[in-house]
Every structure is written in structure tokens, then in C-alpha cells.
Design a protein around this motif. Sequence first.
Motif, PDB file in Angstrom:
ATOM      1  N   LEU A   1      -9.698  -4.865   0.737  1.00  0.00           N
ATOM      2  CA  LEU A   1      -9.767  -5.968   1.698  1.00  0.00           C
ATOM      3  C   LEU A   1      -8.523  -6.067   2.577  1.00  0.00           C
ATOM      4  CD1 LEU A   1     -11.301  -8.834  -0.456  1.00  0.00           C
ATOM      5  CD2 LEU A   1     -12.340  -7.694   1.497  1.00  0.00           C
TER       6      LEU A   1
ATOM      7  N   ILE B   1     -11.921   3.275   7.024  1.00  0.00           N
ATOM      8  CA  ILE B   1     -11.002   2.681   6.050  1.00  0.00           C
ATOM      9  C   ILE B   1     -10.639   1.228   6.364  1.00  0.00           C
ATOM     10  CG2 ILE B   1      -8.678   3.254   6.926  1.00  0.00           C
ATOM     11  CD1 ILE B   1      -9.953   4.109   3.414  1.00  0.00           C
TER      12      ILE B   1
ATOM     13  N   LYS C   1       2.197   1.555  -3.430  1.00  0.00           N
ATOM     14  CA  LYS C   1       1.111   1.740  -4.416  1.00  0.00           C
ATOM     15  C   LYS C   1       0.480   3.132  -4.297  1.00  0.00           C
ATOM     16  CE  LYS C   1      -2.601  -0.855  -3.781  1.00  0.00           C
ATOM     17  NZ  LYS C   1      -3.569  -1.972  -3.781  1.00  0.00           N
TER      18      LYS C   1
ATOM     19  N   ALA D   1      -7.836   7.477  -3.782  1.00  0.00           N
ATOM     20  CA  ALA D   1      -7.159   6.317  -4.389  1.00  0.00           C
ATOM     21  C   ALA D   1      -7.861   5.936  -5.690  1.00  0.00           C
ATOM     22  CB  ALA D   1      -7.174   5.154  -3.409  1.00  0.00           C
TER      23      ALA D   1
ATOM     24  N   LEU E   1      -6.529  -3.982   4.345  1.00  0.00           N
ATOM     25  CA  LEU E   1      -6.466  -3.390   5.697  1.00  0.00           C
ATOM     26  C   LEU E   1      -7.392  -4.127   6.658  1.00  0.00           C
ATOM     27  CD1 LEU E   1      -6.164   0.496   5.245  1.00  0.00           C
ATOM     28  CD2 LEU E   1      -4.393  -1.171   5.798  1.00  0.00           C
TER      29      LEU E   1
ATOM     30  N   GLY F   1      -7.379  -1.740  -6.519  1.00  0.00           N
ATOM     31  CA  GLY F   1      -7.339  -2.379  -5.202  1.00  0.00           C
ATOM     32  C   GLY F   1      -8.696  -2.974  -4.894  1.00  0.00           C
TER      33      GLY F   1
ATOM     34  N   ASN G   1       0.834  -1.212   0.000  1.00  0.00           N
ATOM     35  CA  ASN G   1       0.000   0.000   0.000  1.00  0.00           C
ATOM     36  C   ASN G   1       0.865   1.256   0.000  1.00  0.00           C
ATOM     37  OD1 ASN G   1      -2.388  -1.338  -0.038  1.00  0.00           O
ATOM     38  ND2 ASN G   1      -2.896  -1.008   2.126  1.00  0.00           N
TER      39      ASN G   1
ATOM     40  N   ILE H   1      -0.250   9.703  -1.136  1.00  0.00           N
ATOM     41  CA  ILE H   1      -1.438  10.557  -1.312  1.00  0.00           C
ATOM     42  C   ILE H   1      -2.228  10.750  -0.011  1.00  0.00           C
ATOM     43  CG2 ILE H   1      -1.718   9.994  -3.763  1.00  0.00           C
ATOM     44  CD1 ILE H   1      -3.940   8.017  -2.949  1.00  0.00           C
TER      45      ILE H   1
ATOM     46  N   ARG I   1     -12.597   1.731   0.098  1.00  0.00           N
ATOM     47  CA  ARG I   1     -11.459   2.364  -0.563  1.00  0.00           C
ATOM     48  C   ARG I   1     -11.653   3.876  -0.500  1.00  0.00           C
ATOM     49  NH1 ARG I   1      -9.430   1.238  -5.725  1.00  0.00           N
ATOM     50  NH2 ARG I   1      -7.440   1.409  -4.637  1.00  0.00           N
ATOM     51  N   ALA I   2     -10.551   4.602  -0.356  1.00  0.00           N
ATOM     52  CA  ALA I   2     -10.676   6.065  -0.271  1.00  0.00           C
ATOM     53  C   ALA I   2     -10.918   6.649  -1.665  1.00  0.00           C
ATOM     54  CB  ALA I   2      -9.414   6.647   0.345  1.00  0.00           C
TER      55      ALA I   2
ATOM     56  N   ILE J   1      -4.794   9.610   3.296  1.00  0.00           N
ATOM     57  CA  ILE J   1      -6.204   9.185   3.333  1.00  0.00           C
ATOM     58  C   ILE J   1      -7.047  10.382   3.779  1.00  0.00           C
ATOM     59  CG2 ILE J   1      -7.841   7.574   4.406  1.00  0.00           C
ATOM     60  CD1 ILE J   1      -5.400   5.694   4.841  1.00  0.00           C
TER      61      ILE J   1
HETATM   62  P1  ADP Z   1      -6.620  -1.876  -1.418  1.00  0.00           P
HETATM   63  O1  ADP Z   1      -5.324  -1.216  -1.309  1.00  0.00           O
HETATM   64  O2  ADP Z   1      -6.561  -3.186  -2.075  1.00  0.00           O
HETATM   65  O3  ADP Z   1      -7.668  -0.971  -1.945  1.00  0.00           O
HETATM   66  P2  ADP Z   1      -6.602  -1.965   1.465  1.00  0.00           P
HETATM   67  O4  ADP Z   1      -7.596  -2.535   2.376  1.00  0.00           O
HETATM   68  O5  ADP Z   1      -5.200  -2.376   1.611  1.00  0.00           O
HETATM   69  O6  ADP Z   1      -7.148  -2.220   0.004  1.00  0.00           O
HETATM   70  O7  ADP Z   1      -6.697  -0.400   1.626  1.00  0.00           O
HETATM   71  C1  ADP Z   1      -7.957   0.182   1.707  1.00  0.00           C
HETATM   72  C2  ADP Z   1      -7.867   1.615   1.221  1.00  0.00           C
HETATM   73  O8  ADP Z   1      -7.093   2.353   2.116  1.00  0.00           O
HETATM   74  C3  ADP Z   1      -7.144   1.791  -0.074  1.00  0.00           C
HETATM   75  O9  ADP Z   1      -8.001   1.577  -1.172  1.00  0.00           O
HETATM   76  C4  ADP Z   1      -6.679   3.201  -0.002  1.00  0.00           C
HETATM   77  O10 ADP Z   1      -7.726   4.084  -0.345  1.00  0.00           O
HETATM   78  C5  ADP Z   1      -6.378   3.366   1.455  1.00  0.00           C
HETATM   79  N1  ADP Z   1      -4.964   3.171   1.775  1.00  0.00           N
HETATM   80  C6  ADP Z   1      -4.422   2.083   2.355  1.00  0.00           C
HETATM   81  N2  ADP Z   1      -3.094   2.303   2.566  1.00  0.00           N
HETATM   82  C7  ADP Z   1      -2.820   3.529   2.124  1.00  0.00           C
HETATM   83  C8  ADP Z   1      -1.645   4.349   2.075  1.00  0.00           C
HETATM   84  N3  ADP Z   1      -0.482   3.892   2.521  1.00  0.00           N
HETATM   85  N4  ADP Z   1      -1.760   5.592   1.562  1.00  0.00           N
HETATM   86  C9  ADP Z   1      -2.927   6.048   1.108  1.00  0.00           C
HETATM   87  N5  ADP Z   1      -4.072   5.341   1.128  1.00  0.00           N
HETATM   88  C10 ADP Z   1      -4.014   4.105   1.622  1.00  0.00           C
END
Ligand code: ADP
Length: 686
Positions: free
Chosen positions: A640, A620, A580, A630, A642, A637, A577, A610, A626-627, A612
Motif C-alpha cells: 500500500l 508496482i 527493508k 520481495a 507506494l 509488506g 522500503n 533486490i 508486491r513484487a 524490482i
Molecule cells: P510494501 O513494501 O509494504 O510491500 P509498498 O507499496 O511500499 O508496499 O511497495 C510495494 C512493492 O514494491 C514492495 O512489496 C516491493 O515488492 C516493491 N518495492 C518497493 N520499494 C522497493 C525497493 N526500494 N526495492 C525493491 N523493491 C521495492
Amino acid sequence: MTHEHRAQDLQTAQKSVAEQGQGTQETTMTDLPTITSTTLADVLSFSPDALLVVDMDGNITAANGEAAILFGYQQDELPGQVLECLLPERFRQSHLTHRLAYAAAPRRRPMRTGLHLFGRRKDGSEFPLDISLRPIRLDQTNIVIAAIRDMTIQYELEQQRLQHAERLRIQSDLINLSHDAILIRDPINRILSWNHGAQELYGWTAQEALGRVTHTLLQTRFPVSLVEIDTQLEREGCWEGELTHTHRNGHVVIVESRQVVIRNAEGTTTAVLEINRDITRRRQLEQAQSSAHETTLAQRAFLQHLLDALPSSIYVVHGKDARLLLANQTATTIWGAQWPLEQPMQLFLATNHIEILDAQGGHLPPETWATTRALLQDETVYQHQEIIQQPCGKRLPILVNAVPLSSSHWHSMEPSEHHTLDQCEQECLALVIHQDVSVLKQAEYLKDEFIGIAAHELRTPLAILKTAVSSLIRQAARGHGTPLEDWQLEMLEDVEQATNRLTDLTKDLLDVTRLQSGRNVLQRAPTNIVALTRRVVERFAQTITQHHIELQTAQEALEVTIDAKRIEQVLTNLLSNAIKYSPQRGSVIVRFAARPAENMLEIQVQDTGIGIPQQQQASIFGRFIRADNAKAAGISGTGLGLYLSRTLVEQHGGRLWFTSEEGKGSTFFLTLPIGDVSQGENVSAT
Ligand code: ADP
């Protein structure tokens, strides 16, 4: 001279000497009355006053018995003495001057009214006296008859009078110094005395107030009828109470009044002494305070009303033992029992046999409850899954949001009877919101069932597809069979990648359903967490080119008892993450920090990506969440990772949370207990 003549002469002479006491006529040398020595002798012996006969040189020529007694001499000792010997030393010189002036123009001098003449007795003692002088001709010579009166009694009375007057003056000054209004009124309420305090308080000067009727002048409003007050005054001699008066300029003056009756020797009331203390300001403050209090109570009632109308349970606790400060009605419904105000949380739970469990129904230590974390660790907890086991045994899945409140919130609340402000200042405060998610859980359960079945059913065809594609690519690479065109090979690689993603997704989905149903079993074993983390970091470092990734740790080995595969899955998710969601490149730092007080180790994953958005931070960790930023950035993504990560970390007895600022980056914090905490738990799914 006949006997009648002598008697007549004596009468005239005595009258003449006596007149000296009150006489006002001036006597000159030419019209001095004449007296014979016989008459003079009679006057001296019959006069009740002390008499001295003095010649114009100031020598005493005769004295009567009274004069001798007065000055403490034998009667025959006085003739021949100079008059000044009868005066105290300090007056002699000035008296001599007066006497010489008098000898030049003798005249009748009456008794003086002032009391500043002193005589000196033979024994040297002094006494106040008054003296009148009467010049008379005797045998062709001028003499003076001095009548002397002992003024000791008058003098002492005068001294007492002066002292009394001085005392009265001081008392009057004191009365005037007082800020209280002090007034005396006669039995029909006419003002007899009015001090400065009264003038200050009511605006009327003493001159204006004297003689006026108090209650008319001050437009008095009584707490009870005037008749009742007068009756009490008459019966008990005093009255105390609050009166409302009107100042000369019309404003209201509220006073605390004390009234005392003054009676004469016969017991008849002659006056009433009234002391009035201004309490207008105090009363106004009290009124303002009480109306502010009423407003606060009304606002609190309204707030309570609002809270009671909410479908979520809301409560506020304070202090280290989480005593209840306020709660709404839904809180009672969710707990299944009424939590009394000020009762510590654990006592309330124990009394009612209520338990707080984790999402899987396992024991949740009190220090990990969302309420405790917000209260004691000053942590904002969002969407914490807990289960409340009610007194009846029913289990209610809830989502808990807990927010620490600053003590300034508390200051704005009224202190209750249970605690003072001082106590409040030091105390922590937390607002906790419970959301009953039973219905959602039920729906989720059905959804999970479906997802589980779908994912399970997808696994076999996907595995076949993956094997087929991989072996096609491998065989082609080895030159087996018909050689493939480049475009065919590219397509096969795309299919392989998509199959891999699908496989990962089905794995995640199966994990989700397994975790949801509590079927996930941790395979704990002592693991060097530093080495494990280093492995994950290095794996990422080999594949990325755009980002800088770094592990910062002072230790090379730290053993924890964990399911290494699962924790690796969590770290992989956090690192992937971090990379990404940092599309503009940047650096990813992984740090270790100790939390010895909690017997935990902490791993931080920090990026400069970027971030959250604030409004989505609370949700989240939910599934498929998902934010927006993102999605808007086109980063793919499933939402799932987190959810799975947090559930796995919590299953280990640790915690996962983050801080993030949109556009600046995020830091994820992961804690794990140090030491062997498994206790044969490998078979448990809690
Ligand atoms: P995914 O990355 O597959 O969408 P995750 O459950 O890992 O699913 O993350 C959920 C959401 O949290 C992401 O879609 C993103 O919007 C946000 N997110 C997670 N980690 C980060 C990060 N390091 N920086 C920014 N946004 C993040």
C-alpha cells in the motif's frame, strides 16, 4: 597546204590536245606526232582551253588568249617567260626537277584528278588548276603543248564536299556516342541506319540489323496498335511513347521512343528517325517501389485492423503539439469524439470540450498529462490515473501508459503527405495506451467502502487493545501489581508490536479509502524540506545497524509549501522500503537535485537492494501490489505504501517514479513544486 588539209590537220591536232585530258597512252620520243607551225597557230587560236607552248628548256614559246587571260598577262608578255613564273614561288623548285625529268622522257600526261596544282597570276594571286601535257615535234624540235584548266569552281565544290563530309563524320560520331538507340527505318520499317547505342541496347550489330524489319527484329510490343502509331506519324509527323522490345539474348528492354518522319520535297515519307531511350531499370525500380508501397499499405491496414480489434485505446502522437499520427477505434470511443489525423491534441480537446482530469477529478495541467510527459520529457509513464471528461460530460476513469518512441521507429514508417523525412527526424513520437477502468473503479469503490468500514470498525477495538497492552507493560515496569514472568512480558511485547502493525495497517487502509474518495485534505504550510528530510534520515540512522544511510545536499534550507506530515509519511515509506528491500545490507543515499526549468525540487532515494523485476515495474504503484522477489525473499509488506506515496505526492502537484534493476538496486525520484502553490487549497481534496 590546202584549206582542207589545214582543217584536217587542225582537227587532228585539237583532238590530240583534247585527248590529253583523258588519254592513257604513253608517248615516247620516237613516235611524237608532228605539227606544223601553222596548225599550231590555229590550235592556239581556236582552242577553248588555255594553251601554252613550252620548249624542252621550260621556256614559253607561245600562248593563246585564254592562257593570257587565265594568268592575267597580255598575250605577248608570255612568250619568252620561263614556265615556273606561272607557278607560286613554293612550287617552283620542285617543278623544275619534274620538268627536267620530263624533258628527258617526254610523254603524254593527262589531266590529273587531284586538285593540288596551283597557278600564279601576274598579280601574284593563286588559283587551282589542272594541266595536261602533250609533247609534239615542230620543225624538228620537241615542244610540249600544255593545256591548262582553271579548277577554281571544282576546287571550291571539293572544299565544300570535304567540309560536308567532315560534318557528317562528326554527326555520325556523335550519334554513335549516344547511349540512346538511334535508328532510321524506311517507310516499310526496314532498318537503314543503326548506331552503337542501338547495338548496346539490343545486342544486334549494325551489319546484322541493316535491312531487317524493326518490329520483327525487336519483337516490339506497342502501347496502342501499330496502325494507330503509323496514322499519327503520317498525320502529325511524330510519335512519342513507351515500347517494349526484346534484346538479342531474350531479355525485355523498355524504351521511351520518339519517332519523327523524314519527308522529301514532295512531302512523301522517305524514312522514319527513331530514338529509343532505355528506361528498363527505371520501370523495374518503379514496379519494385509500387509493390513495396502496396505491401506497406497492406501491412498498415492489417496493423490498423489489429489495433481496432483491441479493447484498449491506442494512439501515436508526434511533434511538440502532439499531432495525431494513428489511432484505433477504441480511442474514439474513449475520447467520445473522432480525433482527426494531424490535429494537435489540445486543439482536438478544446474543439470537442474534452477535459483531462486527475484521479480525483481535479484540473490536470497539460504538462503533467502522461502523453505530454512521454512526448516532451522522454519519460515512460506507467499506469497514470487520469479521468477523461467526454463532450457529453461523462467522466471516464482511465489508466494511461505512455512510451516515448525513438525516431528510428518513425523512419520505418512511410512518410505521409503532411511531412517530409527531414521533419520527421527531428520530431518526437509517443505511443499512448488508455485503459478504461470504470468497471474496476466501480468494484474498487465497493471494495474501498468495505475496507473503509472494516478499518473504521477495527480502529476502536485496536485502540482499546493498544492502550491496554501498553499500560500493562508500563505498570509492570513500574512494579505495580503482580510481577510478570519474563515470558509473560515477552508475549505482551509481541502483542504490542502486532497491535502497532495492525494500527498502521488500518491507518493505511483508511488513508487509501480517503484518498480514493477524494476526501483527503492537505494541511499545507511553508516547510523547510531539507530539515524535514534530515529528520527522517536521522530517525532511521538511529534505529538501523546493518545499513549505511546518508543525506547528500548542498543546501541547508529550502522552503516548500506542503503538508509536512504527509510528505514525511512518503519519505518514511521510501526510506523504509530502501532499507527493508536491501536484506544484504548496503547503503541508502538520499539526494537533493534542482529542476529549475520546471520550478521543482527533486529528492532521490537510492538503494543497492533486490530491485524490482522489469515485468512488474509497470504495476508496482497499484494497491496491494508486491513484487515476486520481495515475497520470495520473505520480506513482509502490504503493497500500500507506494500507492499512498504516489497519490499524496501527486496531490501536492509533484511526481513519484523510479528506475530499478533486479539484483542491483532502485532509485526513487520524488518531485515537489517550489514556492507557494497552495492558493488556499488546504480545504481542497484534489
Ligand atoms: P510494501 O513494501 O509494504 O510491500 P509498498 O507499496 O511500499 O508496499 O511497495 C510495494 C512493492 O514494491 C514492495 O512489496 C516491493 O515488492 C516493491 N518495492 C518497493 N520499494 C522497493 C525497493 N526500494 N526495492 C525493491 N523493491 C521495492
